[in-house]
Scaffold this motif. Structure first.
Motif, PDB file in Angstrom:
ATOM      1  N   VAL A 152       0.842  -1.194   0.000  1.00 59.92           N
ATOM      2  CA  VAL A 152       0.000   0.000   0.000  1.00 59.92           C
ATOM      3  C   VAL A 152       0.878   1.246   0.000  1.00 59.92           C
ATOM      4  N   GLU A 153       0.268   2.363  -0.329  1.00 62.59           N
ATOM      5  CA  GLU A 153       0.916   3.655  -0.171  1.00 62.59           C
ATOM      6  C   GLU A 153       0.150   4.391   0.922  1.00 62.59           C
ATOM      7  N   ILE A 154       0.817   4.652   2.024  1.00 60.23           N
ATOM      8  CA  ILE A 154       0.177   5.307   3.160  1.00 60.23           C
ATOM      9  C   ILE A 154       0.127   6.807   2.902  1.00 60.23           C
ATOM     10  N   LYS A 155      -1.062   7.362   2.973  1.00 65.02           N
ATOM     11  CA  LYS A 155      -1.272   8.777   2.699  1.00 65.02           C
ATOM     12  C   LYS A 155      -1.623   9.565   3.951  1.00 65.02           C
ATOM     13  N   GLN A 156      -2.266   8.893   4.900  1.00 68.88           N
ATOM     14  CA  GLN A 156      -2.862   9.636   6.017  1.00 68.88           C
ATOM     15  C   GLN A 156      -2.953   8.737   7.252  1.00 68.88           C
ATOM     16  N   ILE A 157      -2.752   9.350   8.405  1.00 66.75           N
ATOM     17  CA  ILE A 157      -3.019   8.674   9.672  1.00 66.75           C
ATOM     18  C   ILE A 157      -3.942   9.573  10.465  1.00 66.75           C
ATOM     19  N   ILE A 158      -5.094   9.016  10.818  1.00 65.47           N
ATOM     20  CA  ILE A 158      -6.067   9.755  11.625  1.00 65.47           C
ATOM     21  C   ILE A 158      -5.952   9.231  13.046  1.00 65.47           C
ATOM     22  N   CYS A 159      -5.656  10.112  13.976  1.00 67.36           N
ATOM     23  CA  CYS A 159      -5.527   9.736  15.387  1.00 67.36           C
ATOM     24  C   CYS A 159      -6.903   9.786  16.042  1.00 67.36           C
ATOM     25  N   GLY A 160      -7.216   8.736  16.786  1.00 62.97           N
ATOM     26  CA  GLY A 160      -8.518   8.626  17.440  1.00 62.97           C
ATOM     27  C   GLY A 160      -8.795   9.761  18.412  1.00 62.97           C
ATOM     28  N   SER A 161     -10.062  10.056  18.603  1.00 65.12           N
ATOM     29  CA  SER A 161     -10.467  11.190  19.443  1.00 65.12           C
ATOM     30  C   SER A 161     -10.130  10.984  20.926  1.00 65.12           C
ATOM     31  N   ARG A 162      -9.870   9.754  21.346  1.00 66.19           N
ATOM     32  CA  ARG A 162      -9.515   9.481  22.742  1.00 66.19           C
ATOM     33  C   ARG A 162      -8.057   9.083  22.903  1.00 66.19           C
ATOM     34  N   MET A 163      -7.257   9.291  21.862  1.00 65.49           N
ATOM     35  CA  MET A 163      -5.838   8.960  21.940  1.00 65.49           C
ATOM     36  C   MET A 163      -5.138   9.930  22.893  1.00 65.49           C
TER      37      MET A 163
END
Length: 194
Positions: A152-163
Motif C-alpha cells: 500500500v501507499e500510506i497517505k494519512q493517519i487519523i488519530c482517534g479522538s480518545r488517543m
C-alpha cells in the motif's frame, strides 16, 4: 480513492510494521471475524450438491487471503470495534498495484451459487458477500493469492479522538522520521458536548 484500516496501537509492533514497510496483513478467510465468512447457498434445480464443485470452491477459498478496509474514515462503530475505542488510528491508504483484486462488499446475505454461475472467480464472489448486519463497515476487500501482505501507499493517519497526547506525539514523531509526506490528522467526532 483512500481506503482506511482501523487499528489499535497497543500492539505497536504491528502499527510500526505498516508504517515502515508500507504493507497491510492479509488473512485467510477463516480467520476473519464473521462466522459466516466463506459460506454460500447452493442453488440447483435437482437440490443435489455437486461435490466436485464444493471441493474446488473450498480449495480456491483456501488459496485466497483477504485484507479488509473501509471507505469511511469517520465511522463511530469502526473506531469503537477496531481502533481500541477511539484510542487507535485509521490509516488512509491507496492500493498501489494492479496485481490485487479489489471489491466492495455486497451486503445482501450469502452468495447463491450453482452450476449455472460457477466460474474461476466464484471463490472471490462468495467472499464479496456478507450479511446486512455488517453494512456499517462500508468494506472494500483486497484479495491476494497466498500472499501474506498487501503493498500500500500510506497517505494519512487519523488519530482517534480518545488517543492520549503522549501517544499522538510519539506517532507524529515516528511518522515524521519515517515518511514526512504522510498527513497526520485528528479524528472528527460526531458526539455532542454536554
Amino acid at each position: 480513492m483512500l481506503l482506511y484500516k482501523y487499528r489499535g496501537i497497543q500492539g505497536f509492533r504491528f502499527f510500526t510494521d505498516i508504517i515502515l514497510k508500507n504493507r497491510l496483513y492479509a488473512a485467510p478467510y477463516f480467520d476473519l471475524n464473521d462466522p459466516m465468512e466463506g459460506r454460500y447457498l447452493y442453488s440447483q434445480s435437482d437440490g443435489k450438491i455437486d461435490e466436485d464443485m464444493a471441493r474446488v470452491l473450498k480449495g480456491e477459498k483456501d488459496k485466497i487471503r483477504v485484507c479488509s478496509l473501509s471507505r469511511d474514515p469517520n465511522n463511530e462503530l469502526m473506531w469503537s470495534h477496531y481502533a481500541e475505542g477511539h484510542k487507535g488510528v485509521a490509516i488512509g491508504v491507496e492500493i498501489n498495484s494492479p496485481k490485487y483484486t479489489v471489491r466492495p462488499i455486497i451486503y445482501d446475505g450469502l452468495h447463491r451459487i450453482g452450476r449455472n454461475n460457477f466460474n474461476a472467480g466464484s471463490a472471490i464472489d462468495i467472499l464479496s458477500h456478507k450479511l446486512d448486519v455488517w453494512e456499517y463497515e462500508a468494506e472494500e476487500r483486497i484479495f491476494t493469492p497466498n500472499k501474506q501482505y498487501v503493498d500500500v501507499e500510506i497517505k494519512q493517519i487519523i488519530c482517534g479522538s480518545r488517543m492520549s497526547t503522549q501517544d499522538k506525539g510519539f506517532i507524529t514523531e515516528l511518522v515524521e522520521k519515517i515518511n514526512p509526506s504522510i498527513e497526520i490528522i485528528n479524528a472528527r467526532t460526531n458526539s455532542a458536548y454536554v
